[in-house]
Design a protein around this motif. Structure first.
Motif, mmCIF file in Angstrom:
data_model
loop_
_atom_site.group_PDB
_atom_site.id
_atom_site.type_symbol
_atom_site.label_atom_id
_atom_site.label_comp_id
_atom_site.label_asym_id
_atom_site.label_seq_id
_atom_site.Cartn_x
_atom_site.Cartn_y
_atom_site.Cartn_z
ATOM 1 N N LEU A 63 0.721 -0.886 -0.032
ATOM 2 C CA LEU A 63 0.229 0.064 0.445
ATOM 3 C C LEU A 63 1.097 0.835 -0.202
ATOM 4 O O LEU A 63 2.345 1.077 0.618
ATOM 5 C CB LEU A 63 -0.891 -0.082 1.065
ATOM 6 N N SER A 64 0.192 2.052 -0.373
ATOM 7 C CA SER A 64 1.385 3.753 -0.487
ATOM 8 C C SER A 64 0.986 4.717 1.261
ATOM 9 O O SER A 64 1.398 4.889 1.221
ATOM 10 C CB SER A 64 -0.151 4.213 -2.054
ATOM 11 N N ARG A 65 -0.750 4.200 1.013
ATOM 12 C CA ARG A 65 -1.068 4.310 2.590
ATOM 13 C C ARG A 65 -2.795 3.845 2.360
ATOM 14 O O ARG A 65 -3.125 3.200 1.601
ATOM 15 C CB ARG A 65 -0.886 5.772 2.711
ATOM 16 N N PHE A 66 -2.598 4.302 3.740
ATOM 17 C CA PHE A 66 -4.569 3.892 4.274
ATOM 18 C C PHE A 66 -5.601 5.042 4.351
ATOM 19 O O PHE A 66 -4.220 5.869 5.521
ATOM 20 C CB PHE A 66 -4.244 2.745 5.008
ATOM 21 N N GLY A 67 -6.215 5.732 3.993
ATOM 22 C CA GLY A 67 -6.924 6.593 4.467
ATOM 23 C C GLY A 67 -7.617 7.898 3.573
ATOM 24 O O GLY A 67 -7.542 7.177 2.654
ATOM 25 N N PRO A 68 -8.022 8.677 3.819
ATOM 26 C CA PRO A 68 -8.941 9.729 2.997
ATOM 27 C C PRO A 68 -7.873 9.775 1.406
ATOM 28 O O PRO A 68 -6.307 10.609 1.835
ATOM 29 C CB PRO A 68 -8.945 10.971 3.732
ATOM 30 N N LEU A 69 -8.167 9.891 0.411
ATOM 31 C CA LEU A 69 -7.229 10.588 -1.009
ATOM 32 C C LEU A 69 -7.789 12.095 -0.991
ATOM 33 O O LEU A 69 -9.129 11.770 -1.572
ATOM 34 C CB LEU A 69 -8.030 9.215 -2.173
ATOM 35 N N VAL A 70 -6.722 13.087 -0.658
ATOM 36 C CA VAL A 70 -7.257 14.129 -1.499
ATOM 37 C C VAL A 70 -7.674 14.943 -2.226
ATOM 38 O O VAL A 70 -6.754 13.837 -2.942
ATOM 39 C CB VAL A 70 -6.224 15.289 -0.062
ATOM 40 N N ASN A 71 -8.465 15.846 -2.553
ATOM 41 C CA ASN A 71 -8.356 15.962 -4.261
ATOM 42 C C ASN A 71 -8.057 17.678 -3.934
ATOM 43 O O ASN A 71 -8.849 18.611 -3.510
ATOM 44 C CB ASN A 71 -9.990 16.215 -3.889
ATOM 45 N N ALA A 72 -6.980 17.844 -4.110
ATOM 46 C CA ALA A 72 -6.367 19.024 -4.111
ATOM 47 C C ALA A 72 -6.742 19.963 -5.067
ATOM 48 O O ALA A 72 -6.652 21.289 -4.712
ATOM 49 C CB ALA A 72 -4.462 18.662 -4.463
ATOM 50 N N GLN A 73 -7.274 19.962 -5.880
ATOM 51 C CA GLN A 73 -8.016 20.975 -7.183
ATOM 52 C C GLN A 73 -9.082 21.733 -6.406
ATOM 53 O O GLN A 73 -9.193 22.527 -6.133
ATOM 54 C CB GLN A 73 -8.850 19.928 -8.196
ATOM 55 N N GLU A 74 -9.844 20.860 -5.598
ATOM 56 C CA GLU A 74 -11.219 20.927 -4.472
ATOM 57 C C GLU A 74 -10.621 21.966 -3.398
ATOM 58 O O GLU A 74 -11.069 22.870 -2.034
ATOM 59 C CB GLU A 74 -11.725 19.801 -3.944
ATOM 60 N N ILE A 75 -9.180 21.776 -2.484
ATOM 61 C CA ILE A 75 -8.498 22.440 -1.575
ATOM 62 C C ILE A 75 -8.279 23.859 -1.542
ATOM 63 O O ILE A 75 -7.975 24.543 -0.786
ATOM 64 C CB ILE A 75 -7.302 21.468 -0.918
ATOM 65 N N GLY A 76 -7.557 24.065 -2.746
ATOM 66 C CA GLY A 76 -7.496 25.304 -3.147
ATOM 67 C C GLY A 76 -6.412 25.940 -4.165
ATOM 68 O O GLY A 76 -5.510 24.206 -4.724
ATOM 69 N N GLY A 77 -5.661 26.516 -5.247
ATOM 70 C CA GLY A 77 -4.976 26.865 -5.793
ATOM 71 C C GLY A 77 -5.098 26.096 -7.176
ATOM 72 O O GLY A 77 -6.204 25.854 -7.509
ATOM 73 N N ALA A 78 -4.243 25.536 -8.186
ATOM 74 C CA ALA A 78 -3.776 25.224 -8.865
ATOM 75 C C ALA A 78 -2.806 24.760 -9.560
ATOM 76 O O ALA A 78 -1.722 24.700 -9.735
ATOM 77 C CB ALA A 78 -4.523 26.626 -10.486
ATOM 78 N N ALA A 79 -3.550 23.273 -11.021
ATOM 79 C CA ALA A 79 -2.211 22.220 -11.012
ATOM 80 C C ALA A 79 -2.864 22.434 -12.913
ATOM 81 O O ALA A 79 -3.736 22.401 -13.179
ATOM 82 C CB ALA A 79 -2.037 21.482 -10.618
ATOM 83 N N THR A 80 -1.311 22.227 -13.621
ATOM 84 C CA THR A 80 -1.842 21.706 -14.493
ATOM 85 C C THR A 80 -0.618 21.206 -14.963
ATOM 86 O O THR A 80 0.242 20.290 -14.773
ATOM 87 C CB THR A 80 -1.517 23.238 -15.302
ATOM 88 N N LEU A 81 -1.078 20.035 -16.693
ATOM 89 C CA LEU A 81 -0.172 19.163 -17.084
ATOM 90 C C LEU A 81 0.659 19.739 -18.291
ATOM 91 O O LEU A 81 0.126 20.352 -18.735
ATOM 92 C CB LEU A 81 -0.652 18.386 -17.688
ATOM 93 N N VAL A 82 2.361 19.881 -18.061
ATOM 94 C CA VAL A 82 3.051 20.652 -19.133
ATOM 95 C C VAL A 82 4.300 19.567 -19.685
ATOM 96 O O VAL A 82 4.370 18.401 -19.165
ATOM 97 C CB VAL A 82 3.756 21.685 -18.962
ATOM 98 N N ALA A 83 3.948 19.509 -21.074
ATOM 99 C CA ALA A 83 4.649 19.160 -21.999
ATOM 100 C C ALA A 83 5.839 19.809 -22.841
ATOM 101 O O ALA A 83 5.445 21.056 -23.215
ATOM 102 C CB ALA A 83 3.973 18.161 -23.207
#
Length: 392
Positions: A63-83
Protein backbone atom coordinates in the motif's frame (compact mmCIF):
# COMPACT_ATOMS: atom_id res chain seq x y z
CA UNK A 1 -3.46 -17.15 -18.45
CA UNK A 2 -4.38 -14.33 -16.09
CA UNK A 3 -1.74 -11.85 -15.00
CA UNK A 4 -0.92 -11.95 -11.31
CA UNK A 5 0.45 -9.42 -8.87
CA UNK A 6 4.20 -9.25 -8.32
CA UNK A 7 3.85 -9.76 -4.55
CA UNK A 8 2.74 -12.90 -2.78
CA UNK A 9 -0.63 -12.16 -1.20
CA UNK A 10 -2.88 -14.44 0.81
CA UNK A 11 -6.57 -14.76 0.01
CA UNK A 12 -7.43 -12.47 2.92
CA UNK A 13 -4.89 -9.85 1.80
CA UNK A 14 -6.25 -9.92 -1.73
CA UNK A 15 -9.79 -9.53 -0.41
CA UNK A 16 -8.83 -6.48 1.65
CA UNK A 17 -7.01 -4.81 -1.27
CA UNK A 18 -9.94 -5.44 -3.60
CA UNK A 19 -12.69 -4.52 -1.17
CA UNK A 20 -11.51 -1.30 0.43
CA UNK A 21 -10.11 1.02 -2.22
CA UNK A 22 -12.97 3.37 -1.45
CA UNK A 23 -15.98 3.73 0.80
CA UNK A 24 -14.32 2.79 4.10
CA UNK A 25 -16.51 3.48 7.18
CA UNK A 26 -16.10 6.89 8.80
CA UNK A 27 -17.00 5.76 12.30
CA UNK A 28 -15.15 5.85 15.61
CA UNK A 29 -14.14 2.16 15.29
CA UNK A 30 -14.30 1.49 11.52
CA UNK A 31 -12.61 -1.90 11.21
CA UNK A 32 -15.39 -4.04 12.71
CA UNK A 33 -18.12 -2.71 10.37
CA UNK A 34 -15.66 -3.16 7.50
CA UNK A 35 -15.16 -6.78 8.55
CA UNK A 36 -18.92 -7.23 8.86
CA UNK A 37 -19.36 -6.10 5.26
CA UNK A 38 -16.79 -8.70 4.17
CA UNK A 39 -18.58 -11.42 6.13
CA UNK A 40 -21.80 -10.44 4.35
CA UNK A 41 -19.97 -11.21 1.11
CA UNK A 42 -18.94 -14.66 2.30
CA UNK A 43 -15.42 -14.11 3.63
CA UNK A 44 -15.01 -14.78 7.34
CA UNK A 45 -12.89 -12.19 9.12
CA UNK A 46 -12.82 -9.86 12.11
CA UNK A 47 -12.12 -6.18 12.60
CA UNK A 48 -8.84 -7.02 14.28
CA UNK A 49 -7.81 -9.16 11.31
CA UNK A 50 -8.68 -6.42 8.79
CA UNK A 51 -6.63 -3.89 10.77
CA UNK A 52 -3.65 -6.23 11.07
CA UNK A 53 -3.80 -7.04 7.36
CA UNK A 54 -3.83 -3.38 6.34
CA UNK A 55 -0.99 -2.65 8.77
CA UNK A 56 1.10 -5.51 7.35
CA UNK A 57 0.39 -4.54 3.72
CA UNK A 58 1.44 -0.98 4.52
CA UNK A 59 4.69 -2.10 6.15
CA UNK A 60 5.53 -4.33 3.17
CA UNK A 61 4.99 -1.51 0.68
CA UNK A 62 1.95 -3.12 -0.96
CA UNK A 63 0.00 0.00 0.00
CA UNK A 64 1.04 3.57 -0.58
CA UNK A 65 -1.09 4.54 2.40
CA UNK A 66 -4.44 3.99 4.12
CA UNK A 67 -6.91 6.81 4.60
CA UNK A 68 -8.46 9.74 2.69
CA UNK A 69 -7.42 10.50 -0.87
CA UNK A 70 -7.42 14.30 -0.91
CA UNK A 71 -8.57 16.14 -4.03
CA UNK A 72 -5.98 18.92 -4.22
CA UNK A 73 -7.98 20.82 -6.85
CA UNK A 74 -10.81 21.33 -4.34
CA UNK A 75 -8.48 22.34 -1.51
CA UNK A 76 -7.07 25.41 -3.26
CA UNK A 77 -4.60 26.66 -5.84
CA UNK A 78 -4.22 25.18 -9.29
CA UNK A 79 -2.34 22.47 -11.18
CA UNK A 80 -1.70 21.81 -14.84
CA UNK A 81 -0.03 19.21 -17.07
CA UNK A 82 2.88 20.47 -19.17
CA UNK A 83 4.78 18.85 -22.05
CA UNK A 84 8.13 19.86 -23.47
CA UNK A 85 11.02 18.61 -25.59
CA UNK A 86 14.38 17.84 -24.01
CA UNK A 87 17.06 17.28 -26.69
CA UNK A 88 18.98 14.04 -26.24
CA UNK A 89 22.32 15.80 -25.85
CA UNK A 90 20.88 18.13 -23.16
CA UNK A 91 18.32 15.81 -21.61
CA UNK A 92 19.78 15.67 -18.09
CA UNK A 93 20.42 19.40 -18.04
CA UNK A 94 16.85 20.25 -19.08
CA UNK A 95 15.29 17.76 -16.67
CA UNK A 96 17.38 19.06 -13.78
CA UNK A 97 16.22 22.61 -14.47
CA UNK A 98 12.58 21.49 -14.53
CA UNK A 99 12.88 19.36 -11.41
CA UNK A 100 14.61 22.15 -9.47
CA UNK A 101 11.35 24.10 -9.54
CA UNK A 102 9.50 23.40 -6.29
CA UNK A 103 6.22 23.90 -8.16
CA UNK A 104 6.94 20.78 -10.26
CA UNK A 105 5.32 17.82 -8.49
CA UNK A 106 5.61 14.92 -10.95
CA UNK A 107 7.81 14.49 -14.00
CA UNK A 108 7.92 11.54 -16.42
CA UNK A 109 9.89 10.71 -19.52
CA UNK A 110 7.46 9.38 -22.11
CA UNK A 111 7.87 7.76 -25.51
CA UNK A 112 7.22 10.45 -28.11
CA UNK A 113 9.36 11.64 -31.04
CA UNK A 114 9.27 15.24 -29.80
CA UNK A 115 7.46 15.82 -26.49
CA UNK A 116 9.41 13.46 -24.25
CA UNK A 117 9.15 15.26 -20.88
CA UNK A 118 5.79 15.53 -19.10
CA UNK A 119 5.39 17.24 -15.74
CA UNK A 120 2.76 18.69 -13.39
CA UNK A 121 3.00 22.26 -12.12
CA UNK A 122 1.14 22.96 -8.86
CA UNK A 123 0.77 26.48 -7.45
CA UNK A 124 -0.82 27.86 -4.29
CA UNK A 125 -2.21 31.00 -5.90
CA UNK A 126 -5.58 31.50 -4.23
CA UNK A 127 -7.19 33.20 -7.23
CA UNK A 128 -6.13 30.46 -9.62
CA UNK A 129 -9.16 28.25 -9.18
CA UNK A 130 -11.70 30.99 -9.75
CA UNK A 131 -9.72 32.32 -12.70
CA UNK A 132 -9.73 28.81 -14.12
CA UNK A 133 -13.49 28.59 -13.75
CA UNK A 134 -13.95 31.91 -15.54
CA UNK A 135 -11.91 30.54 -18.44
CA UNK A 136 -14.27 27.60 -18.96
CA UNK A 137 -12.03 25.20 -17.07
CA UNK A 138 -8.78 26.21 -18.79
CA UNK A 139 -6.17 27.40 -16.30
CA UNK A 140 -5.10 31.02 -16.71
CA UNK A 141 -3.20 31.26 -13.44
CA UNK A 142 -0.60 34.01 -13.62
CA UNK A 143 1.59 32.01 -11.25
CA UNK A 144 1.56 28.98 -13.59
CA UNK A 145 2.50 31.26 -16.46
CA UNK A 146 5.38 32.69 -14.42
CA UNK A 147 6.72 29.20 -13.66
CA UNK A 148 6.56 28.14 -17.32
CA UNK A 149 8.21 31.34 -18.49
CA UNK A 150 11.05 30.77 -16.01
CA UNK A 151 11.53 27.17 -17.19
CA UNK A 152 11.61 28.30 -20.83
CA UNK A 153 14.13 31.04 -20.05
CA UNK A 154 16.45 28.64 -18.23
CA UNK A 155 16.21 25.71 -20.65
CA UNK A 156 15.65 27.47 -23.96
CA UNK A 157 12.86 24.95 -24.64
CA UNK A 158 9.23 25.80 -25.27
CA UNK A 159 6.60 24.47 -22.87
CA UNK A 160 3.09 23.39 -23.84
CA UNK A 161 0.46 23.95 -21.16
CA UNK A 162 -2.29 21.30 -21.14
CA UNK A 163 -4.77 22.23 -18.38
CA UNK A 164 -7.94 20.24 -17.80
CA UNK A 165 -10.97 21.48 -19.68
CA UNK A 166 -13.20 18.62 -18.53
CA UNK A 167 -12.52 15.88 -16.01
CA UNK A 168 -14.32 12.62 -16.67
CA UNK A 169 -12.56 10.34 -14.22
CA UNK A 170 -9.84 10.26 -11.59
CA UNK A 171 -10.20 6.78 -10.15
CA UNK A 172 -6.83 5.11 -9.68
CA UNK A 173 -7.97 1.76 -8.32
CA UNK A 174 -5.90 -1.37 -8.83
CA UNK A 175 -7.29 -4.84 -8.22
CA UNK A 176 -5.68 -8.25 -7.87
CA UNK A 177 -6.98 -11.74 -8.58
CA UNK A 178 -9.04 -13.08 -5.70
CA UNK A 179 -12.13 -12.31 -3.59
CA UNK A 180 -14.04 -9.20 -4.68
CA UNK A 181 -11.52 -8.71 -7.50
CA UNK A 182 -10.84 -9.90 -11.01
CA UNK A 183 -11.28 -13.60 -11.68
CA UNK A 184 -11.53 -13.45 -15.45
CA UNK A 185 -8.71 -11.25 -16.68
CA UNK A 186 -10.14 -8.56 -18.93
CA UNK A 187 -13.45 -10.34 -19.53
CA UNK A 188 -15.45 -7.72 -17.66
CA UNK A 189 -18.48 -5.68 -18.48
CA UNK A 190 -18.42 -1.91 -18.28
CA UNK A 191 -19.91 -1.78 -14.81
CA UNK A 192 -16.75 -3.32 -13.36
CA UNK A 193 -18.47 -6.60 -12.46
CA UNK A 194 -16.62 -9.88 -12.72
CA UNK A 195 -17.82 -12.54 -15.14
CA UNK A 196 -18.66 -14.60 -12.06
CA UNK A 197 -21.00 -11.94 -10.69
CA UNK A 198 -18.79 -10.47 -7.92
CA UNK A 199 -18.24 -6.73 -7.84
CA UNK A 200 -14.87 -5.20 -7.14
CA UNK A 201 -15.45 -3.01 -4.12
CA UNK A 202 -17.37 -2.80 -0.87
CA UNK A 203 -18.92 0.60 -0.27
CA UNK A 204 -19.37 1.43 3.41
CA UNK A 205 -19.48 5.18 2.82
CA UNK A 206 -22.98 5.32 4.28
CA UNK A 207 -21.54 4.28 7.65
CA UNK A 208 -20.81 7.64 9.21
CA UNK A 209 -22.41 10.88 10.37
CA UNK A 210 -25.37 12.33 8.50
CA UNK A 211 -23.99 15.60 7.12
CA UNK A 212 -24.59 18.03 4.25
CA UNK A 213 -22.24 20.23 2.17
CA UNK A 214 -21.97 23.75 3.55
CA UNK A 215 -21.22 25.56 0.29
CA UNK A 216 -18.07 27.28 1.56
CA UNK A 217 -15.11 27.34 -0.86
CA UNK A 218 -12.43 28.37 1.63
CA UNK A 219 -11.12 26.32 4.56
CA UNK A 220 -11.24 27.15 8.23
CA UNK A 221 -7.94 26.86 10.12
CA UNK A 222 -9.23 23.67 11.79
CA UNK A 223 -10.18 22.16 8.42
CA UNK A 224 -6.75 23.00 7.04
CA UNK A 225 -5.13 21.27 10.01
CA UNK A 226 -7.29 18.20 9.40
CA UNK A 227 -6.44 18.01 5.68
CA UNK A 228 -2.71 18.31 6.36
CA UNK A 229 -2.85 15.69 9.11
CA UNK A 230 -4.63 13.04 7.01
CA UNK A 231 -3.09 13.66 3.57
CA UNK A 232 -0.39 11.06 4.25
CA UNK A 233 -2.83 8.53 5.71
CA UNK A 234 -4.66 7.61 8.89
CA UNK A 235 -3.05 6.00 11.94
CA UNK A 236 -3.32 2.21 11.75
CA UNK A 237 -5.06 1.81 15.09
CA UNK A 238 -8.51 0.69 16.20
CA UNK A 239 -9.58 4.35 16.50
CA UNK A 240 -7.83 6.20 13.63
CA UNK A 241 -10.20 9.17 13.47
CA UNK A 242 -10.04 9.66 17.23
CA UNK A 243 -6.25 9.63 17.10
CA UNK A 244 -6.32 12.31 14.40
CA UNK A 245 -8.73 14.36 16.53
CA UNK A 246 -6.37 14.18 19.51
CA UNK A 247 -3.40 15.23 17.37
CA UNK A 248 -5.09 18.36 16.01
CA UNK A 249 -6.95 19.24 19.21
CA UNK A 250 -10.49 18.58 18.01
CA UNK A 251 -13.37 16.36 19.09
CA UNK A 252 -13.67 12.97 17.40
CA UNK A 253 -17.26 13.75 16.35
CA UNK A 254 -16.05 16.89 14.52
CA UNK A 255 -13.36 14.92 12.64
CA UNK A 256 -15.89 12.27 11.57
CA UNK A 257 -18.42 14.87 10.44
CA UNK A 258 -15.84 16.95 8.58
CA UNK A 259 -14.31 14.00 6.70
CA UNK A 260 -17.78 12.80 5.69
CA UNK A 261 -18.68 16.30 4.52
CA UNK A 262 -15.41 16.62 2.60
CA UNK A 263 -16.26 13.40 0.75
CA UNK A 264 -19.65 14.81 -0.23
CA UNK A 265 -18.07 18.12 -1.29
CA UNK A 266 -15.35 16.42 -3.32
CA UNK A 267 -12.47 17.68 -1.18
CA UNK A 268 -11.78 14.03 -0.39
CA UNK A 269 -12.27 11.63 -3.29
CA UNK A 270 -12.62 8.55 -1.10
CA UNK A 271 -11.39 6.88 2.08
CA UNK A 272 -9.71 3.50 1.96
CA UNK A 273 -6.55 1.62 1.04
CA UNK A 274 -4.36 3.14 -1.68
CA UNK A 275 -2.33 0.37 -3.36
CA UNK A 276 1.20 0.75 -4.64
CA UNK A 277 0.31 -0.28 -8.18
CA UNK A 278 3.91 -1.14 -9.04
CA UNK A 279 3.98 -3.64 -6.15
CA UNK A 280 0.82 -5.22 -7.54
CA UNK A 281 2.47 -5.66 -10.93
CA UNK A 282 0.83 -2.76 -12.80
CA UNK A 283 4.03 -1.70 -14.52
CA UNK A 284 2.62 -0.80 -17.96
CA UNK A 285 1.58 2.85 -17.73
CA UNK A 286 0.05 3.98 -21.03
CA UNK A 287 -1.18 7.52 -21.63
CA UNK A 288 -3.49 7.23 -24.64
CA UNK A 289 -4.21 10.49 -26.46
CA UNK A 290 -6.90 11.10 -29.05
CA UNK A 291 -7.96 13.74 -31.56
CA UNK A 292 -11.68 13.54 -30.80
CA UNK A 293 -14.10 15.75 -32.76
CA UNK A 294 -14.91 18.62 -30.41
CA UNK A 295 -18.66 18.08 -30.56
CA UNK A 296 -18.25 14.46 -29.42
CA UNK A 297 -15.93 14.96 -26.43
CA UNK A 298 -18.76 15.26 -23.90
CA UNK A 299 -20.34 12.08 -25.28
CA UNK A 300 -17.19 9.98 -25.60
CA UNK A 301 -15.70 11.11 -22.28
CA UNK A 302 -18.14 9.38 -19.89
CA UNK A 303 -18.12 6.18 -21.95
CA UNK A 304 -14.33 5.86 -21.93
CA UNK A 305 -14.29 6.83 -18.25
CA UNK A 306 -16.69 3.95 -17.50
CA UNK A 307 -14.11 1.37 -18.61
CA UNK A 308 -12.91 -0.08 -15.28
CA UNK A 309 -9.20 -0.03 -16.19
CA UNK A 310 -9.16 3.68 -17.16
CA UNK A 311 -7.81 5.56 -14.15
CA UNK A 312 -7.67 9.14 -15.44
CA UNK A 313 -9.70 10.68 -18.25
CA UNK A 314 -9.68 14.36 -19.32
CA UNK A 315 -10.26 16.82 -22.12
CA UNK A 316 -7.22 19.06 -22.66
CA UNK A 317 -6.35 21.69 -25.31
CA UNK A 318 -4.52 21.02 -28.57
CA UNK A 319 -1.43 23.00 -29.63
CA UNK A 320 -1.55 23.67 -33.36
CA UNK A 321 1.33 22.20 -35.31
CA UNK A 322 2.77 20.40 -32.29
CA UNK A 323 0.09 18.54 -30.37
CA UNK A 324 -3.12 17.52 -32.22
CA UNK A 325 -4.80 15.59 -29.38
CA UNK A 326 -7.54 16.91 -27.09
CA UNK A 327 -8.50 13.79 -25.10
CA UNK A 328 -6.40 11.82 -22.59
CA UNK A 329 -7.19 8.39 -21.12
CA UNK A 330 -4.68 6.74 -18.80
CA UNK A 331 -4.58 2.95 -18.67
CA UNK A 332 -2.49 0.57 -16.58
CA UNK A 333 -1.67 -3.06 -17.29
CA UNK A 334 0.33 -5.88 -15.72
CA UNK A 335 1.87 -6.99 -18.99
CA UNK A 336 2.38 -5.59 -22.47
CA UNK A 337 -0.32 -7.90 -23.81
CA UNK A 338 -2.83 -6.82 -21.16
CA UNK A 339 -2.02 -3.17 -21.78
CA UNK A 340 -2.50 -3.57 -25.52
CA UNK A 341 -5.88 -5.27 -24.99
CA UNK A 342 -7.03 -2.43 -22.77
CA UNK A 343 -5.91 0.25 -25.20
CA UNK A 344 -7.78 -1.58 -27.96
CA UNK A 345 -10.93 -1.49 -25.81
CA UNK A 346 -10.56 2.28 -25.55
CA UNK A 347 -10.20 2.48 -29.35
CA UNK A 348 -13.27 0.29 -29.84
CA UNK A 349 -15.28 2.53 -27.52
CA UNK A 350 -14.14 5.58 -29.49
CA UNK A 351 -15.00 3.88 -32.78
CA UNK A 352 -18.63 3.50 -31.71
CA UNK A 353 -18.98 7.28 -32.13
CA UNK A 354 -16.59 8.34 -34.90
CA UNK A 355 -14.30 6.91 -37.55
CA UNK A 356 -10.95 6.52 -35.76
CA UNK A 357 -7.98 6.54 -38.12
CA UNK A 358 -4.41 5.55 -37.28
CA UNK A 359 -3.17 9.13 -37.04
CA UNK A 360 -6.04 10.15 -34.74
CA UNK A 361 -4.45 8.68 -31.65
CA UNK A 362 -1.24 7.60 -29.96
CA UNK A 363 -0.01 5.93 -26.77
CA UNK A 364 2.80 7.44 -24.75
CA UNK A 365 4.31 4.90 -22.35
CA UNK A 366 6.38 6.20 -19.47
CA UNK A 367 10.02 5.11 -19.64
CA UNK A 368 11.34 6.77 -16.48
CA UNK A 369 10.04 8.57 -13.40
CA UNK A 370 12.06 11.80 -13.34
CA UNK A 371 10.47 13.33 -10.24
CA UNK A 372 7.64 12.30 -7.92
CA UNK A 373 7.27 14.47 -4.82
CA UNK A 374 3.52 14.88 -4.76
CA UNK A 375 1.45 18.04 -4.68
CA UNK A 376 2.59 20.56 -2.03
CA UNK A 377 -0.79 20.54 -0.37
CA UNK A 378 0.24 22.62 2.65
CA UNK A 379 0.94 25.68 0.52
CA UNK A 380 -2.30 25.33 -1.42
CA UNK A 381 -4.35 24.77 1.73
CA UNK A 382 -2.73 27.73 3.50
CA UNK A 383 -3.49 30.01 0.57
CA UNK A 384 -7.16 28.97 0.66
CA UNK A 385 -7.62 29.29 4.44
CA UNK A 386 -9.57 32.20 5.86
CA UNK A 387 -8.49 32.96 9.38
CA UNK A 388 -11.86 34.32 10.44
CA UNK A 389 -13.86 31.55 8.77
CA UNK A 390 -16.15 29.53 10.99
CA UNK A 391 -18.00 26.27 10.46
CA UNK A 392 -21.58 26.71 9.39
Amino acid sequence: MNAVSSVDLSEHERAVVNAFQGGFPVTERPFEPAASAMRDRGLETTGESVLETIRDLDERGVLSRFGPLVNAQEIGGAATLVAMHAPEERFDEVVEAVNDRREVAHNYEREHPHLNVWFVVSVAEREARRASERANGEAVSSRVEEVLEAIEAETGQETYNLPKRQEFRVEAKFYVDGPFGTTAGDERDRTGSDAGGETRGIDCSDLGPDVSPNGRETLTPAERDLILEVQGGLPLTETPYGDVAETIGQETAWVLETIRRFVLEGKIRRVGVVPNHYALGYTENGMTVWDVPDDLVSTVGPEVASLPFVTHCYERPRHEGVWPYNFFAMTHGRSEAESERRIEQVRETMAEHWSVEGDDWDTLFSTEILKKTGIRLAERADANTTQDATDR
